[in-house]
Enzyme design. Sequence first.
Site, PDB file in Angstrom:
ATOM      1  N   LYS A  22       0.849  -1.209   0.000  1.00  0.00           N
ATOM      2  CA  LYS A  22       0.000   0.000   0.000  1.00  0.00           C
ATOM      3  C   LYS A  22       0.880   1.254   0.000  1.00  0.00           C
ATOM      4  O   LYS A  22       0.667   2.165  -0.777  1.00  0.00           O
ATOM      5  CB  LYS A  22      -0.905  -0.012   1.242  1.00  0.00           C
ATOM      6  CG  LYS A  22      -1.561   1.315   1.535  1.00  0.00           C
ATOM      7  CD  LYS A  22      -2.411   1.287   2.781  1.00  0.00           C
ATOM      8  CE  LYS A  22      -1.699   1.634   4.058  1.00  0.00           C
ATOM      9  NZ  LYS A  22      -1.291   3.034   4.221  1.00  0.00           N
ATOM     10  N   ASN A  23       1.888   1.253   0.867  1.00  0.00           N
ATOM     11  CA  ASN A  23       2.690   2.477   1.026  1.00  0.00           C
ATOM     12  C   ASN A  23       3.636   2.730  -0.146  1.00  0.00           C
ATOM     13  O   ASN A  23       4.164   3.827  -0.286  1.00  0.00           O
ATOM     14  CB  ASN A  23       3.478   2.441   2.342  1.00  0.00           C
ATOM     15  CG  ASN A  23       2.575   2.723   3.534  1.00  0.00           C
ATOM     16  OD1 ASN A  23       1.382   2.988   3.368  1.00  0.00           O
ATOM     17  ND2 ASN A  23       3.135   2.663   4.728  1.00  0.00           N
ATOM     18  N   CYS A 116      -4.422  13.011  12.652  1.00  0.00           N
ATOM     19  CA  CYS A 116      -5.025  11.687  12.673  1.00  0.00           C
ATOM     20  C   CYS A 116      -4.721  11.055  14.017  1.00  0.00           C
ATOM     21  O   CYS A 116      -4.009  11.630  14.832  1.00  0.00           O
ATOM     22  CB  CYS A 116      -4.560  10.837  11.505  1.00  0.00           C
ATOM     23  SG  CYS A 116      -2.953  10.155  11.714  1.00  0.00           S
ATOM     24  N   ARG A 121       0.820  15.105  12.714  1.00  0.00           N
ATOM     25  CA  ARG A 121       1.291  14.854  11.348  1.00  0.00           C
ATOM     26  C   ARG A 121       1.251  16.091  10.437  1.00  0.00           C
ATOM     27  O   ARG A 121       0.488  16.149   9.471  1.00  0.00           O
ATOM     28  CB  ARG A 121       0.518  13.682  10.739  1.00  0.00           C
ATOM     29  CG  ARG A 121       0.652  12.435  11.591  1.00  0.00           C
ATOM     30  CD  ARG A 121       0.037  11.230  10.962  1.00  0.00           C
ATOM     31  NE  ARG A 121       0.860  10.650   9.931  1.00  0.00           N
ATOM     32  CZ  ARG A 121       0.572   9.508   9.327  1.00  0.00           C
ATOM     33  NH1 ARG A 121      -0.501   8.844   9.664  1.00  0.00           N
ATOM     34  NH2 ARG A 121       1.357   9.029   8.382  1.00  0.00           N
ATOM     35  N   ASP A 305       5.317   1.116  11.943  1.00  0.00           N
ATOM     36  CA  ASP A 305       4.095   0.434  11.497  1.00  0.00           C
ATOM     37  C   ASP A 305       4.003  -1.011  11.989  1.00  0.00           C
ATOM     38  O   ASP A 305       3.011  -1.690  11.734  1.00  0.00           O
ATOM     39  CB  ASP A 305       3.997   0.465   9.958  1.00  0.00           C
ATOM     40  CG  ASP A 305       3.621   1.844   9.445  1.00  0.00           C
ATOM     41  OD1 ASP A 305       3.316   2.726  10.265  1.00  0.00           O
ATOM     42  OD2 ASP A 305       3.644   2.050   8.209  1.00  0.00           O
ATOM     43  N   ARG A 397      -8.464  -0.273   5.234  1.00  0.00           N
ATOM     44  CA  ARG A 397      -7.651   0.710   4.508  1.00  0.00           C
ATOM     45  C   ARG A 397      -6.352   0.087   4.014  1.00  0.00           C
ATOM     46  O   ARG A 397      -5.783   0.557   3.026  1.00  0.00           O
ATOM     47  CB  ARG A 397      -7.297   1.889   5.425  1.00  0.00           C
ATOM     48  CG  ARG A 397      -8.439   2.842   5.684  1.00  0.00           C
ATOM     49  CD  ARG A 397      -7.957   4.031   6.485  1.00  0.00           C
ATOM     50  NE  ARG A 397      -6.640   4.441   6.023  1.00  0.00           N
ATOM     51  CZ  ARG A 397      -5.664   4.871   6.803  1.00  0.00           C
ATOM     52  NH1 ARG A 397      -5.836   4.956   8.094  1.00  0.00           N
ATOM     53  NH2 ARG A 397      -4.498   5.211   6.296  1.00  0.00           N
TER      54      ARG A 397
HETATM   55  C1  UD1 Z   1       4.702   7.221   6.087  1.00  0.00           C
HETATM   56  C2  UD1 Z   1       3.840   5.991   6.007  1.00  0.00           C
HETATM   57  C3  UD1 Z   1       3.396   5.543   7.391  1.00  0.00           C
HETATM   58  C4  UD1 Z   1       4.620   5.347   8.294  1.00  0.00           C
HETATM   59  C5  UD1 Z   1       5.501   6.596   8.258  1.00  0.00           C
HETATM   60  C6  UD1 Z   1       6.805   6.416   9.018  1.00  0.00           C
HETATM   61  C7  UD1 Z   1       2.734   6.107   3.868  1.00  0.00           C
HETATM   62  C8  UD1 Z   1       1.488   6.344   3.117  1.00  0.00           C
HETATM   63  N1  UD1 Z   1       2.680   6.273   5.186  1.00  0.00           N
HETATM   64  O1  UD1 Z   1       3.903   8.270   6.640  1.00  0.00           O
HETATM   65  O2  UD1 Z   1       2.682   4.315   7.276  1.00  0.00           O
HETATM   66  O3  UD1 Z   1       4.187   5.130   9.613  1.00  0.00           O
HETATM   67  O4  UD1 Z   1       5.838   6.941   6.907  1.00  0.00           O
HETATM   68  O5  UD1 Z   1       7.512   5.332   8.529  1.00  0.00           O
HETATM   69  O6  UD1 Z   1       3.744   5.718   3.315  1.00  0.00           O
HETATM   70  N2  UD1 Z   1       6.709  15.193  10.030  1.00  0.00           N
HETATM   71  C9  UD1 Z   1       6.745  16.536  10.293  1.00  0.00           C
HETATM   72  N3  UD1 Z   1       6.537  17.406   9.232  1.00  0.00           N
HETATM   73  C10 UD1 Z   1       6.304  16.975   7.955  1.00  0.00           C
HETATM   74  C11 UD1 Z   1       6.274  15.575   7.712  1.00  0.00           C
HETATM   75  C12 UD1 Z   1       6.488  14.705   8.767  1.00  0.00           C
HETATM   76  O7  UD1 Z   1       6.954  16.979  11.419  1.00  0.00           O
HETATM   77  O8  UD1 Z   1       6.131  17.803   7.059  1.00  0.00           O
HETATM   78  C13 UD1 Z   1       6.933  14.236  11.149  1.00  0.00           C
HETATM   79  C14 UD1 Z   1       5.714  13.328  11.388  1.00  0.00           C
HETATM   80  O9  UD1 Z   1       4.751  13.954  12.211  1.00  0.00           O
HETATM   81  C15 UD1 Z   1       6.363  12.124  12.051  1.00  0.00           C
HETATM   82  C16 UD1 Z   1       7.713  12.034  11.333  1.00  0.00           C
HETATM   83  O10 UD1 Z   1       7.959  13.340  10.782  1.00  0.00           O
HETATM   84  O11 UD1 Z   1       6.575  12.379  13.404  1.00  0.00           O
HETATM   85  C17 UD1 Z   1       7.785  11.016  10.223  1.00  0.00           C
HETATM   86  O12 UD1 Z   1       6.683  11.186   9.349  1.00  0.00           O
HETATM   87  P1  UD1 Z   1       6.750  10.757   7.813  1.00  0.00           P
HETATM   88  O13 UD1 Z   1       7.970   9.936   7.619  1.00  0.00           O
HETATM   89  O14 UD1 Z   1       6.584  11.967   6.974  1.00  0.00           O
HETATM   90  O15 UD1 Z   1       5.478   9.830   7.693  1.00  0.00           O
HETATM   91  P2  UD1 Z   1       4.399   9.786   6.530  1.00  0.00           P
HETATM   92  O16 UD1 Z   1       5.044  10.008   5.219  1.00  0.00           O
HETATM   93  O17 UD1 Z   1       3.236  10.632   6.906  1.00  0.00           O
END
Ligand code: UD1
Length: 417
Positions: A22-23, A116, A121, A305, A397
Amino acid sequence: MKKLEVFGANKLNGHINISGSKNASLPILAATLLSNKKVCLKNLPNVKDIHTMINLLQSLGSKTNFYNKKLIINNFKQKKNFASYALVKTMRAGILVLGPLLAKFGNAKVSLPGGCAIGTRPIDIHLKALSKLGVKYKIVQGYVHASAPKGLIGSKISFPKISVGATENLIIAASQAKGTTVLSNCAIEPEIKDLVNFLISMGCSIKWIAKRKIKIDGVKETKETTYSVMFDRIEAGTYLVAAAVTEGNLKINNLIPSIIKTEINILKKIGAKIRVKRNQVHIIGNKKIKSMNIKTAPYPGFPTDLQAQIMVLLCKGNNKSLIKEDIFENRFMHVAELNRMGAQISTNGNKAVVKGNISFTGAELMATDLRASVSLILAALTAKGKSVINRIYHLDRGYEDIEKKLKKVGAKIRRLK
Ligand code: UD1
């Protein structure tokens, strides 16, 4: 509301085939927006988030045909650059259309995904990095209004923190920017490598130049491609834990074991017997489970995850275990429900102390997020008696055919309407 009924505690035995990731599929689907040619994607999992992303692409004008895990996309007439709240709110990955829409049209209006269950996030890292490619943006009434008056222009960007989504958004955007972009401190999750391989198959010019550094030369045109998405490593990890926690014997197929080395090594240390073949991991659960301290980290560290799933296993450890959640600030929603099944887990900020030697008992439960939902199934599989898990739309999902796959290996599980 749909529910799952599970009767424990029998050992799982047999084969499970792992679905497409999915990811990995979500950013690849977003990246198809760069193309004006036909794109064919194979091995997409048939889960809700994939349908939501396809709906989002359709709302932007893509023509799609999804059948038997295969999607054909035609973007000949894709002209819209507005991603609505209705579609982005249910799935954070919706924000991944921002990069490709900016690359294609020079401006876009995309809903903010909102918070969420597992944390706030934010998307500040995505936006700050895009601004270095020449994007101006403002947030108005819950939408990001972004434009690149001179088009996207290649730049050198170092991410302040490792973010999977921001790395993906920027790789996609930079693929059609003018000139060269170098991104440092990138996330290197296998799903990102899959996205890069897909973009290269579409004619983009991208090269990893160091462990967390990537160089992207923007191209004007892309070409037709057919691409098969990688396996779901989180689904694989979940079924490995299912075998370990039920003292089962499972052959998990359709995967690349080297990608899940960290998980395999941890399960071995906890006590499972594991044999690795080219596309298969054979696991035999052990009655004796060793306690262990685990912290989540960006790849190649232990994945956040899989934190909820491994916690269930550690409840059966021979002693106390400590779990430190270093990615999301609020990812212990499953703890209260596991404690209702007899677990003794206490949390303090991002740390959880897991008491070992627990026998789970069945209970009526509420699922709170995708991975929390599956941890409740794992606990229910090993619990005495009946469990009913409510609010399973989270599960739908991200896990393809989960009841079917578990039933085939001996689980007593069924869906109630
Ligand atoms: C993706 C995955 C999710 C997984 C996560 C971490 C998908 C669709 N989802 O989520 O399943 O749990 O990676 O491996 O692939 N952050 C900020 N600012 C930003 C972006 C992120 O502060 O602009 C923080 C987030 O709140 C979190 C950390 O950085 O604490 C990591 O998040 P991120 O790696 O971006 O996760 P996702 O891409 O949302």
